[in-house]
Scaffold this active site. Structure first.
Site, mmCIF file in Angstrom:
data_model
loop_
_atom_site.group_PDB
_atom_site.id
_atom_site.type_symbol
_atom_site.label_atom_id
_atom_site.label_comp_id
_atom_site.label_asym_id
_atom_site.label_seq_id
_atom_site.Cartn_x
_atom_site.Cartn_y
_atom_site.Cartn_z
ATOM 1 N N PRO A 1 0.374 8.732 -4.465
ATOM 2 C CA PRO A 1 -0.293 8.856 -6.093
ATOM 3 C C PRO A 1 -1.549 9.557 -6.172
ATOM 4 O O PRO A 1 -2.407 9.264 -5.557
ATOM 5 C CB PRO A 1 0.013 7.293 -6.655
ATOM 6 C CG PRO A 1 0.158 6.755 -5.416
ATOM 7 C CD PRO A 1 0.521 7.585 -4.284
ATOM 8 N N ASN A 2 -1.627 10.250 -7.160
ATOM 9 C CA ASN A 2 -3.003 10.886 -7.661
ATOM 10 C C ASN A 2 -3.573 11.912 -6.760
ATOM 11 O O ASN A 2 -4.465 12.547 -7.141
ATOM 12 C CB ASN A 2 -3.878 9.756 -8.233
ATOM 13 C CG ASN A 2 -3.378 8.805 -9.101
ATOM 14 O OD1 ASN A 2 -2.769 9.220 -10.295
ATOM 15 N ND2 ASN A 2 -3.366 7.555 -8.862
ATOM 16 N N ARG B 1 -10.079 15.255 -9.844
ATOM 17 C CA ARG B 1 -10.299 14.141 -9.937
ATOM 18 C C ARG B 1 -11.525 13.453 -9.168
ATOM 19 O O ARG B 1 -11.504 13.505 -7.711
ATOM 20 C CB ARG B 1 -9.163 12.856 -9.334
ATOM 21 C CG ARG B 1 -9.358 11.586 -9.526
ATOM 22 C CD ARG B 1 -8.146 11.133 -8.506
ATOM 23 N NE ARG B 1 -8.308 9.671 -8.398
ATOM 24 C CZ ARG B 1 -7.569 8.879 -7.388
ATOM 25 N NH1 ARG B 1 -6.907 9.573 -6.544
ATOM 26 N NH2 ARG B 1 -8.065 7.631 -7.396
ATOM 27 N N TYR C 1 -13.726 12.732 -3.785
ATOM 28 C CA TYR C 1 -12.720 13.530 -3.299
ATOM 29 C C TYR C 1 -13.085 14.950 -2.950
ATOM 30 O O TYR C 1 -12.280 15.524 -2.363
ATOM 31 C CB TYR C 1 -11.527 13.310 -3.740
ATOM 32 C CG TYR C 1 -10.931 11.618 -4.191
ATOM 33 C CD1 TYR C 1 -10.619 11.152 -3.064
ATOM 34 C CD2 TYR C 1 -11.363 11.161 -5.264
ATOM 35 C CE1 TYR C 1 -10.311 9.896 -3.199
ATOM 36 C CE2 TYR C 1 -10.853 9.718 -5.488
ATOM 37 C CZ TYR C 1 -10.381 9.144 -4.217
ATOM 38 O OH TYR C 1 -10.016 8.011 -4.403
ATOM 39 N N ASN D 1 -1.069 9.859 3.580
ATOM 40 C CA ASN D 1 -2.166 9.111 2.661
ATOM 41 C C ASN D 1 -1.345 8.656 1.580
ATOM 42 O O ASN D 1 -0.941 9.283 0.545
ATOM 43 C CB ASN D 1 -3.085 10.166 2.240
ATOM 44 C CG ASN D 1 -3.987 9.655 1.194
ATOM 45 O OD1 ASN D 1 -3.935 8.532 0.701
ATOM 46 N ND2 ASN D 1 -5.218 10.313 1.027
ATOM 47 N N ALA E 1 -3.062 4.457 -3.437
ATOM 48 C CA ALA E 1 -3.224 2.943 -3.805
ATOM 49 C C ALA E 1 -1.866 2.226 -3.359
ATOM 50 O O ALA E 1 -2.007 1.168 -3.165
ATOM 51 C CB ALA E 1 -3.252 2.980 -5.140
ATOM 52 N N GLU F 1 -2.046 6.762 9.260
ATOM 53 C CA GLU F 1 -2.422 6.526 8.079
ATOM 54 C C GLU F 1 -3.832 7.171 7.813
ATOM 55 O O GLU F 1 -4.721 6.858 8.607
ATOM 56 C CB GLU F 1 -2.595 4.878 7.764
ATOM 57 C CG GLU F 1 -3.165 4.593 6.484
ATOM 58 C CD GLU F 1 -3.229 2.979 6.471
ATOM 59 O OE1 GLU F 1 -4.198 2.843 5.426
ATOM 60 O OE2 GLU F 1 -2.878 2.499 7.197
ATOM 61 N N HIS G 1 -7.024 8.453 4.693
ATOM 62 C CA HIS G 1 -7.800 8.048 3.709
ATOM 63 C C HIS G 1 -8.868 9.043 3.521
ATOM 64 O O HIS G 1 -9.607 9.181 4.624
ATOM 65 C CB HIS G 1 -8.217 6.771 3.311
ATOM 66 C CG HIS G 1 -7.278 5.833 3.214
ATOM 67 N ND1 HIS G 1 -6.235 5.555 2.190
ATOM 68 C CD2 HIS G 1 -6.529 4.904 4.195
ATOM 69 C CE1 HIS G 1 -5.244 4.916 2.821
ATOM 70 N NE2 HIS G 1 -5.534 4.278 3.618
ATOM 71 N N ARG H 1 -15.391 0.404 -0.346
ATOM 72 C CA ARG H 1 -14.728 0.529 -1.823
ATOM 73 C C ARG H 1 -14.555 -1.018 -2.275
ATOM 74 O O ARG H 1 -14.862 -1.923 -1.473
ATOM 75 C CB ARG H 1 -13.727 1.383 -1.673
ATOM 76 C CG ARG H 1 -14.417 2.901 -1.832
ATOM 77 C CD ARG H 1 -13.233 3.786 -2.071
ATOM 78 N NE ARG H 1 -12.881 3.932 -3.220
ATOM 79 C CZ ARG H 1 -11.825 4.754 -3.804
ATOM 80 N NH1 ARG H 1 -11.114 5.578 -3.047
ATOM 81 N NH2 ARG H 1 -11.698 4.749 -5.078
#
Length: 137
Positions: free
Chosen positions: A9-10, A17, A22, A71, A74, A95, A97, A104
């Site tokens: 998502p996103n 964004r 990013y 990735n 969330a 995985e 990111h 964070r």
């Protein structure tokens, strides 16, 4: 070698964004660069904001591809179902990111993917994807 890059998502908003976190490059443009640089790999890309679609894609390629770079956004921190899907397939998953999730919010420090992944790469911007690809080579 056949590898899928799977974004959650996103991540369709990359380039728009929060560019301070990013970056300003769209993922599609970055993916085209990866395909040129790693032209010996049969690279595929899929993105969805829907958890079930990500699980379906893991099931679809999880017995025939050589690797998956995931990735999950969330969903990394919330989806037991994606973690279970990874546990149920044969294809190894890395995985990734873009940001350093450990720098964070506290809730981002937990991953339901990591226990079932071959490895985790975080905090190197879009280069995290390239590092994951290199790990399969």
């Amino acid at each position: 070698m056949k590898i899928l890059i799977l974004n959650g998502p996103n991540l369709n908003l990359l380039g728009k964004r929060e560019p301070e976190i990013y970056g300003s490059l769209t993922f599609e443009a970055f993916f085209e660069e990866l395909k040129k640089k790693y032209n010996t790999i049969d690279l595929h890309y899929f993105q969805s904001n829907v958890e079930g679609e990500l699980i379906n894609k893991l099931h679809e390629v999880g017995f025939s591809f050589d690797g998956i770079v995931l990735n999950a956004g969330a969903y990394t921190h919330t989806s037991v179902a994606i973690g279970d899907a990874i546990k149920g397939i044969e294809t190894p998953v890395i995985e990734v990111h873009i940001s350093n999730v450990h720098a964070r919010e506290d809730f981002r420090h937990t991953s339901y993917i990591a226990p079932n992944a071959k490895g985790v790469i975080a905090g190197f911007g879009l280069q995290s994807y390239e590092l994951a690809l290199q790990s399969f080579l």
